[in-house]
Design a protein around this motif. Structure first.
Motif, PDB file in Angstrom:
ATOM      1  N   GLN A   3      10.753   5.400  -2.405  1.00  0.00           N
ATOM      2  CA  GLN A   3      10.993   6.633  -1.661  1.00  0.00           C
ATOM      3  C   GLN A   3       9.675   7.079  -1.043  1.00  0.00           C
ATOM      4  N   LEU A   4       9.769   7.539   0.189  1.00  0.00           N
ATOM      5  CA  LEU A   4       8.584   7.985   0.934  1.00  0.00           C
ATOM      6  C   LEU A   4       8.814   9.400   1.437  1.00  0.00           C
ATOM      7  N   SER A  21       0.279  12.961   5.307  1.00  0.00           N
ATOM      8  CA  SER A  21       0.343  12.341   3.976  1.00  0.00           C
ATOM      9  C   SER A  21       1.682  11.645   3.807  1.00  0.00           C
ATOM     10  N   CYS A  22       1.650  10.525   3.111  1.00  0.00           N
ATOM     11  CA  CYS A  22       2.863   9.781   2.781  1.00  0.00           C
ATOM     12  C   CYS A  22       2.820   9.497   1.288  1.00  0.00           C
ATOM     13  N   SER A  30       5.767  -2.917  -5.737  1.00  0.00           N
ATOM     14  CA  SER A  30       6.304  -3.957  -4.856  1.00  0.00           C
ATOM     15  C   SER A  30       5.817  -3.842  -3.420  1.00  0.00           C
ATOM     16  N   ILE A  31       5.079  -2.777  -3.125  1.00  0.00           N
ATOM     17  CA  ILE A  31       4.666  -2.518  -1.739  1.00  0.00           C
ATOM     18  C   ILE A  31       3.501  -3.430  -1.350  1.00  0.00           C
ATOM     19  N   ASN A  32       3.651  -4.112  -0.223  1.00  0.00           N
ATOM     20  CA  ASN A  32       2.581  -4.966   0.301  1.00  0.00           C
ATOM     21  C   ASN A  32       1.697  -4.241   1.311  1.00  0.00           C
ATOM     22  N   ALA A  33       2.297  -3.337   2.046  1.00  0.00           N
ATOM     23  CA  ALA A  33       1.535  -2.609   3.064  1.00  0.00           C
ATOM     24  C   ALA A  33       2.277  -1.322   3.394  1.00  0.00           C
ATOM     25  N   ILE A  34       1.533  -0.335   3.820  1.00  0.00           N
ATOM     26  CA  ILE A  34       2.115   0.921   4.308  1.00  0.00           C
ATOM     27  C   ILE A  34       1.547   1.188   5.687  1.00  0.00           C
ATOM     28  N   ALA A  97       6.965   1.552   4.368  1.00  0.00           N
ATOM     29  CA  ALA A  97       6.455   0.704   3.294  1.00  0.00           C
ATOM     30  C   ALA A  97       7.155  -0.639   3.340  1.00  0.00           C
ATOM     31  N   LYS A  98       6.362  -1.692   3.268  1.00  0.00           N
ATOM     32  CA  LYS A  98       6.911  -3.036   3.340  1.00  0.00           C
ATOM     33  C   LYS A  98       6.818  -3.724   1.979  1.00  0.00           C
TER      34      LYS A  98
END
Length: 114
Positions: A3-4, A21-22, A30-34, A97-98
């Motif tokens: 959740q973002l 802000s995020c 599990s996030i590789n990049a934002i 988020a990826k």
């Protein structure tokens, strides 16, 4: 699931600054990049800046030298510091988020008046 939640948008005069802000929650491991994307009325959504899990960053040419993306791992939060804002920066800004999936926040409006 991730959740973002974005915050920090608003109305500012040209030349001013805002910080977006995020805040991420859920399966943040599990996030590789934002990344921060933006979409202006009648235009396609574009990537503005991104930061990888390793800390590398990239920016669209139009914001280089003015915007800075950073993160606070302890708070699971990514920031976009926007300086020297221009009217053409006006858009809805989205956090992405990826992982094996793409996750999106709800968006926050940034309006820069001339």
């Amino acid at each position: 699931q991730v959740q973002l939640v974005e915050s920090g948008g608003g109305l500012v005069q040209a030349g001013g600054s805002l910080r977006l802000s995020c805040a991420a929650s859920g399966s943040t491991f599990s996030i590789n990049a934002i990344g921060w994307y933006r979409q202006a009325p009648g235009k396609q959504r574009e990537l503005v800046a991104a930061i990888s899990s390793g800390g590398s960053t990239n920016y669209v040419d139009s914001v280089k030298g003015r915007f800075t993306i950073s993160r606070d791992n302890a708070k699971n939060t990514v920031y976009l510091q926007m300086n020297s804002l221009k009217p053409e920066d006006t858009a809805v800004y989205y956090c992405n988020a990826k992982s094996i999936y793409d996750y999106w926040g709800q968006g926050t409006q940034v309006t820069v008046s001339s």
